[in-house]
Design a protein around this motif. Sequence first.
Motif, PDB file in Angstrom:
ATOM      1  N   ALA A  21     -38.066 -15.241  18.252  1.00  0.00           N
ATOM      2  CA  ALA A  21     -38.445 -16.393  17.429  1.00  0.00           C
ATOM      3  C   ALA A  21     -37.736 -16.358  16.078  1.00  0.00           C
ATOM      4  N   VAL A  22     -37.662 -15.176  15.483  1.00  0.00           N
ATOM      5  CA  VAL A  22     -36.952 -15.056  14.200  1.00  0.00           C
ATOM      6  C   VAL A  22     -35.481 -15.392  14.384  1.00  0.00           C
ATOM      7  N   ASN A  23     -34.878 -14.913  15.456  1.00  0.00           N
ATOM      8  CA  ASN A  23     -33.461 -15.203  15.699  1.00  0.00           C
ATOM      9  C   ASN A  23     -33.241 -16.675  16.029  1.00  0.00           C
ATOM     10  N   TRP A  24     -34.203 -17.301  16.717  1.00  0.00           N
ATOM     11  CA  TRP A  24     -34.077 -18.725  17.044  1.00  0.00           C
ATOM     12  C   TRP A  24     -34.134 -19.582  15.777  1.00  0.00           C
ATOM     13  N   VAL A  48     -42.735  -8.060  11.215  1.00  0.00           N
ATOM     14  CA  VAL A  48     -41.524  -8.877  11.315  1.00  0.00           C
ATOM     15  C   VAL A  48     -41.037  -9.242   9.915  1.00  0.00           C
ATOM     16  N   ALA A  49     -41.970  -9.603   9.037  1.00  0.00           N
ATOM     17  CA  ALA A  49     -41.587  -9.924   7.657  1.00  0.00           C
ATOM     18  C   ALA A  49     -40.971  -8.713   6.969  1.00  0.00           C
ATOM     19  N   ALA A  50     -41.518  -7.535   7.218  1.00  0.00           N
ATOM     20  CA  ALA A  50     -40.948  -6.315   6.639  1.00  0.00           C
ATOM     21  C   ALA A  50     -39.556  -6.037   7.198  1.00  0.00           C
ATOM     22  N   LEU A  51     -39.369  -6.257   8.497  1.00  0.00           N
ATOM     23  CA  LEU A  51     -38.041  -6.064   9.095  1.00  0.00           C
ATOM     24  C   LEU A  51     -37.022  -7.022   8.493  1.00  0.00           C
ATOM     25  N   VAL A  52     -37.416  -8.281   8.329  1.00  0.00           N
ATOM     26  CA  VAL A  52     -36.510  -9.272   7.735  1.00  0.00           C
ATOM     27  C   VAL A  52     -36.184  -8.876   6.298  1.00  0.00           C
ATOM     28  N   ALA A  53     -37.202  -8.484   5.521  1.00  0.00           N
ATOM     29  CA  ALA A  53     -36.971  -8.096   4.124  1.00  0.00           C
ATOM     30  C   ALA A  53     -36.070  -6.872   4.035  1.00  0.00           C
ATOM     31  N   MET A  54     -36.313  -5.881   4.902  1.00  0.00           N
ATOM     32  CA  MET A  54     -35.463  -4.676   4.886  1.00  0.00           C
ATOM     33  C   MET A  54     -34.035  -4.998   5.291  1.00  0.00           C
ATOM     34  N   HIS A  55     -33.901  -5.882   6.290  1.00  0.00           N
ATOM     35  CA  HIS A  55     -32.555  -6.234   6.743  1.00  0.00           C
ATOM     36  C   HIS A  55     -31.796  -6.982   5.657  1.00  0.00           C
ATOM     37  N   LEU A  56     -32.474  -7.895   4.971  1.00  0.00           N
ATOM     38  CA  LEU A  56     -31.816  -8.635   3.886  1.00  0.00           C
ATOM     39  C   LEU A  56     -31.527  -7.723   2.689  1.00  0.00           C
ATOM     40  N   TRP A  57     -32.373  -6.754   2.450  1.00  0.00           N
ATOM     41  CA  TRP A  57     -32.179  -5.848   1.331  1.00  0.00           C
ATOM     42  C   TRP A  57     -31.051  -4.859   1.602  1.00  0.00           C
ATOM     43  N   MET A  58     -31.011  -4.320   2.841  1.00  0.00           N
ATOM     44  CA  MET A  58     -30.016  -3.303   3.161  1.00  0.00           C
ATOM     45  C   MET A  58     -28.655  -3.882   3.504  1.00  0.00           C
ATOM     46  N   PHE A  59     -28.651  -5.068   4.088  1.00  0.00           N
ATOM     47  CA  PHE A  59     -27.396  -5.695   4.500  1.00  0.00           C
ATOM     48  C   PHE A  59     -27.293  -7.117   3.937  1.00  0.00           C
ATOM     49  N   PRO A  60     -27.102  -7.224   2.633  1.00  0.00           N
ATOM     50  CA  PRO A  60     -27.006  -8.586   2.065  1.00  0.00           C
ATOM     51  C   PRO A  60     -25.716  -9.273   2.541  1.00  0.00           C
ATOM     52  N   THR A  61     -25.826 -10.582   2.706  1.00  0.00           N
ATOM     53  CA  THR A  61     -24.659 -11.333   3.162  1.00  0.00           C
ATOM     54  C   THR A  61     -24.022 -12.111   2.050  1.00  0.00           C
ATOM     55  N   LEU A  65     -31.472 -11.027  13.268  1.00  0.00           N
ATOM     56  CA  LEU A  65     -32.152  -9.732  13.207  1.00  0.00           C
ATOM     57  C   LEU A  65     -31.777  -8.957  14.465  1.00  0.00           C
ATOM     58  N   PRO A  66     -31.326  -7.717  14.339  1.00  0.00           N
ATOM     59  CA  PRO A  66     -30.914  -6.961  15.523  1.00  0.00           C
ATOM     60  C   PRO A  66     -32.060  -6.820  16.527  1.00  0.00           C
ATOM     61  N   PHE A  67     -31.716  -6.950  17.778  1.00  0.00           N
ATOM     62  CA  PHE A  67     -32.697  -6.858  18.859  1.00  0.00           C
ATOM     63  C   PHE A  67     -32.490  -5.532  19.558  1.00  0.00           C
ATOM     64  N   ASN A  68     -33.300  -4.533  19.187  1.00  0.00           N
ATOM     65  CA  ASN A  68     -33.223  -3.220  19.826  1.00  0.00           C
ATOM     66  C   ASN A  68     -34.631  -2.647  19.970  1.00  0.00           C
ATOM     67  N   THR A  69     -34.722  -1.458  20.504  1.00  0.00           N
ATOM     68  CA  THR A  69     -36.020  -0.859  20.787  1.00  0.00           C
ATOM     69  C   THR A  69     -36.839  -0.629  19.525  1.00  0.00           C
ATOM     70  N   LEU A  70     -36.216  -0.138  18.477  1.00  0.00           N
ATOM     71  CA  LEU A  70     -36.945   0.155  17.243  1.00  0.00           C
ATOM     72  C   LEU A  70     -37.499  -1.111  16.605  1.00  0.00           C
ATOM     73  N   THR A  71     -36.684  -2.152  16.495  1.00  0.00           N
ATOM     74  CA  THR A  71     -37.185  -3.391  15.883  1.00  0.00           C
ATOM     75  C   THR A  71     -38.240  -4.051  16.759  1.00  0.00           C
ATOM     76  N   THR A  72     -38.086  -3.969  18.073  1.00  0.00           N
ATOM     77  CA  THR A  72     -39.067  -4.568  18.975  1.00  0.00           C
ATOM     78  C   THR A  72     -40.405  -3.846  18.878  1.00  0.00           C
ATOM     79  N   LEU A  73     -40.392  -2.516  18.875  1.00  0.00           N
ATOM     80  CA  LEU A  73     -41.638  -1.768  18.749  1.00  0.00           C
ATOM     81  C   LEU A  73     -42.288  -1.986  17.383  1.00  0.00           C
ATOM     82  N   GLY A  88     -43.446  -7.995  20.499  1.00  0.00           N
ATOM     83  CA  GLY A  88     -42.376  -7.725  19.543  1.00  0.00           C
ATOM     84  C   GLY A  88     -41.095  -8.431  19.929  1.00  0.00           C
ATOM     85  N   ALA A  89     -40.788  -8.449  21.224  1.00  0.00           N
ATOM     86  CA  ALA A  89     -39.590  -9.152  21.690  1.00  0.00           C
ATOM     87  C   ALA A  89     -39.704 -10.646  21.422  1.00  0.00           C
ATOM     88  N   VAL A  90     -40.886 -11.208  21.645  1.00  0.00           N
ATOM     89  CA  VAL A  90     -41.092 -12.635  21.371  1.00  0.00           C
ATOM     90  C   VAL A  90     -40.934 -12.926  19.882  1.00  0.00           C
TER      91      VAL A  90
END
Length: 94
Positions: free
Chosen positions: A51-54, A81-94, A63-71, A45-47
């Motif tokens: 990779a997404v952040n790179w 990872v795709a779900a995390l990215v989609a949720m992050h973009l949906w909840m915190f649009p830039t 994408l925030p790097f914490n215990t919940l996202t890593t697990l 999960g950390a890798v």
Amino acid sequence: MLQTPFPTTWLLWGALILAAFFTITQVVQYPGRIAWKLVKSVVMGAVFILAVNWVGQYFHYHLPFNTLTTLTAGFLGIPGVAALVAMHLWMFPT
């Protein structure tokens, strides 16, 4: 009104208790194997997050790097990872 002999909630609770019993017996029976799977999932999960952040630095995405996202990324893999990215973009649009 016709009442069913076993309400649906009883079946759901029964399934939950059965799943919890199975999980507990597996942890007691194979503690080393469970710990190894957990460590492997966290590392993968950390890798994935790194990779997404790179790649995301070229698109100004982080994408925030914490215990919940890593697990989540470790247990669910690429779809997680795709779900995390989609949720992050949906909840915190830039």
